[in-house]
Scaffold this active site. Sequence first.
Site, PDB file in Angstrom:
ATOM      1  N   GLU A   1       0.879  -1.172   0.000  1.00  0.00           N
ATOM      2  CA  GLU A   1       0.000   0.000   0.000  1.00  0.00           C
ATOM      3  C   GLU A   1       0.911   1.214   0.000  1.00  0.00           C
ATOM      4  O   GLU A   1       1.690   1.406   0.927  1.00  0.00           O
ATOM      5  CB  GLU A   1      -0.910  -0.050   1.234  1.00  0.00           C
ATOM      6  CG  GLU A   1      -1.975   1.028   1.231  1.00  0.00           C
ATOM      7  CD  GLU A   1      -1.562   2.222   2.059  1.00  0.00           C
ATOM      8  OE1 GLU A   1      -1.061   3.197   1.457  1.00  0.00           O
ATOM      9  OE2 GLU A   1      -1.734   2.188   3.278  1.00  0.00           O
TER      10      GLU A   1
ATOM     11  N   CYS B   1      -2.454   7.903   5.108  1.00  0.00           N
ATOM     12  CA  CYS B   1      -2.459   7.565   3.678  1.00  0.00           C
ATOM     13  C   CYS B   1      -3.811   7.879   3.040  1.00  0.00           C
ATOM     14  O   CYS B   1      -3.938   7.845   1.822  1.00  0.00           O
ATOM     15  CB  CYS B   1      -2.093   6.111   3.468  1.00  0.00           C
ATOM     16  SG  CYS B   1      -2.971   4.964   4.540  1.00  0.00           S
TER      17      CYS B   1
END
Length: 511
Positions: free
Chosen positions: A251, A288
Amino acid sequence: MSTESVFYGINALTNEKLEGEFINASKEQVDEAVKKAVLAFGNYRKKEKDSIANFLDQIAEEILNLGDSLLERCHLETALPLGRLQGERGRTMNQLKLFATVVREGSWVDARIDTAIPDRAPIPKSDIRHMLLPLGPVAIFGASNFPLAFSVAGGDTASALAAGCPVVFKGHPAHPGTSEMVANAIIVAAKKTGMPEGTFTLLHSNSNEVGEVLVKHPEIKAVGFTGSFRGGKALFNYANSRPEPIPVFAEMGSTNPVFILPRALKENWENIASGMAGSITLGVGQFCTSPGLSFIQKSDSIDAFYNKLSEGIRNTPSATMLTSNILKAFNNGVQNTLAIEHVEELASGLASESTNVAVPKVFKTTIENFIKNDSLSEENFGPSSVLVEATSKNEILEAARNLEGHLTATIHGTDQDFEDYKDLFDILELKVGRIVINGYPTGVEVCHSMVHGGPYPATTAPQSTSVGTNAIKRFVRPVCFQDYPDAFLPDALKADNKLNIWRLVNGNLEK
């Protein structure tokens, strides 16, 4: 790589060394850790589901047993507030316990049975059975921004252990003391619940060499990573350069575009602006899922929206970032944005003379300028965001079509907006892993249905999620058993279903 290479935890507020020396793992130590994981795998993957579930529950208990000393060390290494860290510890424990419930229930193995039809004409049908089995030892890399929930005992570790895979964990150098404490808690839990030695190992390193050696080790079967695009792509390349390529579940961040539609802007500009300011600056923008990019169609309310958003940003104090390197990268990103022609600084947060602090920033530009400058769509990890003005529905839709892959997208709109812009929903389904309606992308619920992933470059594996119980399926593969004697089948596939799990039998879901 030298075992004599020592590094220290750093106080994020003062940049001073903290107590404790940490030694960069050598190539030999990496090899030893992986070999122990291989030996453990033969035993661990055969453990009964209740045993693995008990292990996960015990890890949560041992983390709690560390008490305030864990939170205090973590605060020193990250400057994250103690209240935030207390909540993150709870999240870490809860996701371990959630995976324990999944393992204990057992149906996640996706057992499928098609019984034999020996007298079928013209060709008899074999007995065929399918289930998911663990891949083997997994390499996991800790994230900087979640020193507990995405670190040593975080979601990647929890899901890999739940799947039956031993974990070799490469700790993040920004919080080595925290990592060591949590790793010790896992080892204690493993011993208390009878897990084999090598089921979990922590490796320290403040360089990239250990990560490369670990990913390239021939006995590592998968990789989990949360961090920067550069770091994730490097690990992906290492994994694919091996004689036996392996999956990398990386990720790698996102700008999480927000679309503010005309009627919503007109009717709710004040609340949207206030919420946006909070989401952009939450946690010093070190999520994020922070909204780093927004598209707004010009209307009579746009100036009021800008004024309210600017007010929220101007009233937000600058705050300490996780590390000096992260702050340096953020400030460079801010300067690079300001250097682009036709980009205006809309608002700036309260300045401070403290160390490692980031000043919140919001910029605006035109859709034409955004299209000309690819860098405006890139993540700048920290409390900043770019607002892009569009003049028509077509420009909004075209901007959405030209997006790369992201973790999230958010739409603020009324029912009429949604009807008028229904094509936007179809576009975004192909661009992101999670679509948020009339909310904000920061905050990722740990639950069965959560997807924390998305198309490249947000991740290297768009079919997966790193949050939620489906994360377990990253570390398994399907295996088919044809015409097996019942005694030799895994318990999940035996005729008597003594595990009492849901199974697909001749096309019907049953227990």
